[in-house]
Design a protein around this motif. Structure first.
Motif, PDB file in Angstrom:
ATOM      1  N   ILE A 117      10.223   2.235   1.980  1.00 29.17           N
ATOM      2  CA  ILE A 117      11.232   1.904   0.973  1.00 29.17           C
ATOM      3  C   ILE A 117      11.997   3.161   0.559  1.00 29.17           C
ATOM      4  O   ILE A 117      13.221   3.124   0.356  1.00 29.17           O
ATOM      5  CB  ILE A 117      10.578   1.235  -0.248  1.00 29.17           C
ATOM      6  CG1 ILE A 117       9.795  -0.018   0.165  1.00 29.17           C
ATOM      7  CG2 ILE A 117      11.641   0.873  -1.285  1.00 29.17           C
ATOM      8  CD1 ILE A 117      10.622  -1.099   0.796  1.00 29.17           C
ATOM      9  N   GLU A 118      11.303   4.284   0.438  1.00 28.60           N
ATOM     10  CA  GLU A 118      11.968   5.534   0.067  1.00 28.60           C
ATOM     11  C   GLU A 118      13.008   5.949   1.093  1.00 28.60           C
ATOM     12  O   GLU A 118      14.050   6.523   0.741  1.00 28.60           O
ATOM     13  CB  GLU A 118      10.936   6.644  -0.111  1.00 28.60           C
ATOM     14  CG  GLU A 118      10.146   6.552  -1.403  1.00 28.60           C
ATOM     15  CD  GLU A 118       9.124   7.665  -1.543  1.00 28.60           C
ATOM     16  OE1 GLU A 118       8.750   7.980  -2.693  1.00 28.60           O
ATOM     17  OE2 GLU A 118       8.697   8.218  -0.499  1.00 28.60           O
ATOM     18  N   ALA A 119      12.740   5.652   2.374  1.00 32.47           N
ATOM     19  CA  ALA A 119      13.696   5.999   3.420  1.00 32.47           C
ATOM     20  C   ALA A 119      15.010   5.254   3.229  1.00 32.47           C
ATOM     21  O   ALA A 119      16.092   5.791   3.498  1.00 32.47           O
ATOM     22  CB  ALA A 119      13.105   5.692   4.793  1.00 32.47           C
ATOM     23  N   HIS A 156      17.300   7.879  -3.400  1.00 27.44           N
ATOM     24  CA  HIS A 156      17.586   8.293  -4.773  1.00 27.44           C
ATOM     25  C   HIS A 156      16.884   7.405  -5.808  1.00 27.44           C
ATOM     26  O   HIS A 156      17.142   7.548  -7.012  1.00 27.44           O
ATOM     27  CB  HIS A 156      19.091   8.272  -5.020  1.00 27.44           C
ATOM     28  CG  HIS A 156      19.862   9.135  -4.069  1.00 27.44           C
ATOM     29  ND1 HIS A 156      19.699  10.508  -4.022  1.00 27.44           N
ATOM     30  CD2 HIS A 156      20.768   8.814  -3.099  1.00 27.44           C
ATOM     31  CE1 HIS A 156      20.493  11.005  -3.077  1.00 27.44           C
ATOM     32  NE2 HIS A 156      21.142  10.004  -2.505  1.00 27.44           N
ATOM     33  N   SER A 157      16.008   6.518  -5.348  1.00 24.75           N
ATOM     34  CA  SER A 157      15.272   5.637  -6.259  1.00 24.75           C
ATOM     35  C   SER A 157      13.810   6.056  -6.331  1.00 24.75           C
ATOM     36  O   SER A 157      13.255   6.564  -5.358  1.00 24.75           O
ATOM     37  CB  SER A 157      15.350   4.177  -5.776  1.00 24.75           C
ATOM     38  OG  SER A 157      16.686   3.726  -5.708  1.00 24.75           O
ATOM     39  N   LYS A 158      13.209   5.827  -7.473  1.00 21.70           N
ATOM     40  CA  LYS A 158      11.778   6.036  -7.648  1.00 21.70           C
ATOM     41  C   LYS A 158      11.058   4.796  -7.132  1.00 21.70           C
ATOM     42  O   LYS A 158      11.371   3.673  -7.538  1.00 21.70           O
ATOM     43  CB  LYS A 158      11.449   6.264  -9.119  1.00 21.70           C
ATOM     44  CG  LYS A 158       9.974   6.353  -9.445  1.00 21.70           C
ATOM     45  CD  LYS A 158       9.356   7.644  -8.956  1.00 21.70           C
ATOM     46  CE  LYS A 158       7.923   7.784  -9.429  1.00 21.70           C
ATOM     47  NZ  LYS A 158       7.269   9.003  -8.886  1.00 21.70           N
ATOM     48  N   VAL A 159      10.066   4.990  -6.232  1.00 24.31           N
ATOM     49  CA  VAL A 159       9.309   3.868  -5.666  1.00 24.31           C
ATOM     50  C   VAL A 159       7.854   4.017  -6.089  1.00 24.31           C
ATOM     51  O   VAL A 159       7.242   5.069  -5.918  1.00 24.31           O
ATOM     52  CB  VAL A 159       9.414   3.832  -4.131  1.00 24.31           C
ATOM     53  CG1 VAL A 159       8.682   2.605  -3.573  1.00 24.31           C
ATOM     54  CG2 VAL A 159      10.880   3.819  -3.692  1.00 24.31           C
ATOM     55  N   LYS A 207       0.846  -1.200   0.000  1.00 21.72           N
ATOM     56  CA  LYS A 207       0.000   0.000   0.000  1.00 21.72           C
ATOM     57  C   LYS A 207       0.879   1.247   0.000  1.00 21.72           C
ATOM     58  O   LYS A 207       2.106   1.178   0.073  1.00 21.72           O
ATOM     59  CB  LYS A 207      -0.908   0.016   1.237  1.00 21.72           C
ATOM     60  CG  LYS A 207      -1.743  -1.245   1.430  1.00 21.72           C
ATOM     61  CD  LYS A 207      -2.805  -1.395   0.363  1.00 21.72           C
ATOM     62  CE  LYS A 207      -3.703  -2.596   0.645  1.00 21.72           C
ATOM     63  NZ  LYS A 207      -4.662  -2.857  -0.446  1.00 21.72           N
ATOM     64  N   GLU A 208       0.210   2.402  -0.036  1.00 19.86           N
ATOM     65  CA  GLU A 208       0.913   3.691  -0.019  1.00 19.86           C
ATOM     66  C   GLU A 208       1.849   3.811   1.177  1.00 19.86           C
ATOM     67  O   GLU A 208       2.944   4.372   1.070  1.00 19.86           O
ATOM     68  CB  GLU A 208      -0.102   4.837   0.007  1.00 19.86           C
ATOM     69  CG  GLU A 208      -0.870   5.040  -1.288  1.00 19.86           C
ATOM     70  CD  GLU A 208      -0.031   5.673  -2.389  1.00 19.86           C
ATOM     71  OE1 GLU A 208       1.030   6.243  -2.068  1.00 19.86           O
ATOM     72  OE2 GLU A 208      -0.436   5.581  -3.564  1.00 19.86           O
TER      73      GLU A 208
END
Length: 267
Positions: A226-228, A232-235, A219-220
């Motif tokens: 994952i962003e944490a 520098h990656s698009k999730v 979910k959101e």
């Protein structure tokens, strides 16, 4: 009329043709059978065979893909059972093979899926309908690959399917092939569905991380987590059915993947 067919595991079965009492043990193949016009012939599906939803309620549920109600299937007395090597449990399939003709698919890429649709069309006397579906799918994915080149979509990606532990779609999977078809390179080098911690993934220079809606319902709220770890990656959340269902859902997947490619270009 009796007719023989060879499945994708090299086994020959002989069935009453065309079959009138079909049990399908795989969601994507159940949807395919309904889309081929076999509503009256399908007498049993799994509890995960939710598409088309209007057909789901009125059909006998024979358990889950990996935990079937074998006695219930025997009571239904099907003249054809259709399963899949990866999605069903070998011991249960072997038990059913003792009493019924069981046709098994074995799919690891889009080309396998197209061949399966063709073969199932022959198996159930729906070859013209299957050929039309394959035409739509093949044309759509050819366009997707052309667009990936023209839009220079070339990102290193990871596709998450599970949490606690984190599991990924690796090499030699249908998901891996779909990623390649839309211009993405799977950074997970292991085969099948390996477990990896996020620290391991950091070493792969991952530009894009896709969180699937199934089998684990990401979910959101999971995006921030994952962003944490990968600032520098698009999730992104993605519809898992569009990456892993290998029947007639691939027609709908084409449009979905076109929109996803647009997002990747913008990002």
């Amino acid at each position: 009329m009796r007719k023989s067919f060879t499945d994708q595991m090299g086994r020959t079965i002989t069935i009453n043709y065309p079959p009138k009492k079909i049990v399908s043990l795989v969601p994507s193949q159940s949807e395919l059978l309904f889309d081929l016009g076999l509503t009256n012939e399908i007498i049993g599906i799994t509890k995960f065979c939710i598409h088309p939803i209007e057909k789901f309620a009125g059909c006998t549920k024979v358990g889950g893909t990996k935990k079937l109600k074998l006695n219930l299937i025997r009571e239904l007395q099907p003249d054809l059972i259709i399963g899949n090597k990866e999605e069903n449990t070998q011991s249960e399939i072997e038990a059913l093979m003792q009493d019924f003709p069981v046709w098994m698919s074995d799919i690891t890429n889009l080309e396998d899926a197209l061949h399966t649709i063709h073969q199932i069309g022959e198996l159930v006397d729906r070859s013209p309908e299957a050929a039309y579906l394959n035409h739509l799918i093949n044309t759509g994915f050819t366009d997707l690959q052309t667009l990936a080149l023209s839009k220079n979509i070339n990102k290193r990606a990871a596709y998450l399917i599970w949490k606690d532990p984190y599991m990924f779609a690796g090499q030699h999977t249908f998901i891996d092939d779909i990623l390649r078809k839309i211009g993405l390179t799977n950074v997970v080098k292991q085969s099948r569905y390996p477990s990896m911690d996020l620290e391991e993934l950091k070493a792969e220079n991952c530009e894009l991380i896709l969180l699937s809606s199934e089998p684990y319902p990401f979910k959101e709220k999971h995006i921030e987590e994952i962003e944490a770890a990968f600032p520098h990656s698009k999730v992104m959340l993605v519809d898992g059915e569009m990456f892993s269902w290998y029947g007639s859902r691939l027609v709908k997947a084409v449009e979905y993947l076109f929109y996803l490619q647009d997002k990747l270009v913008i990002s």
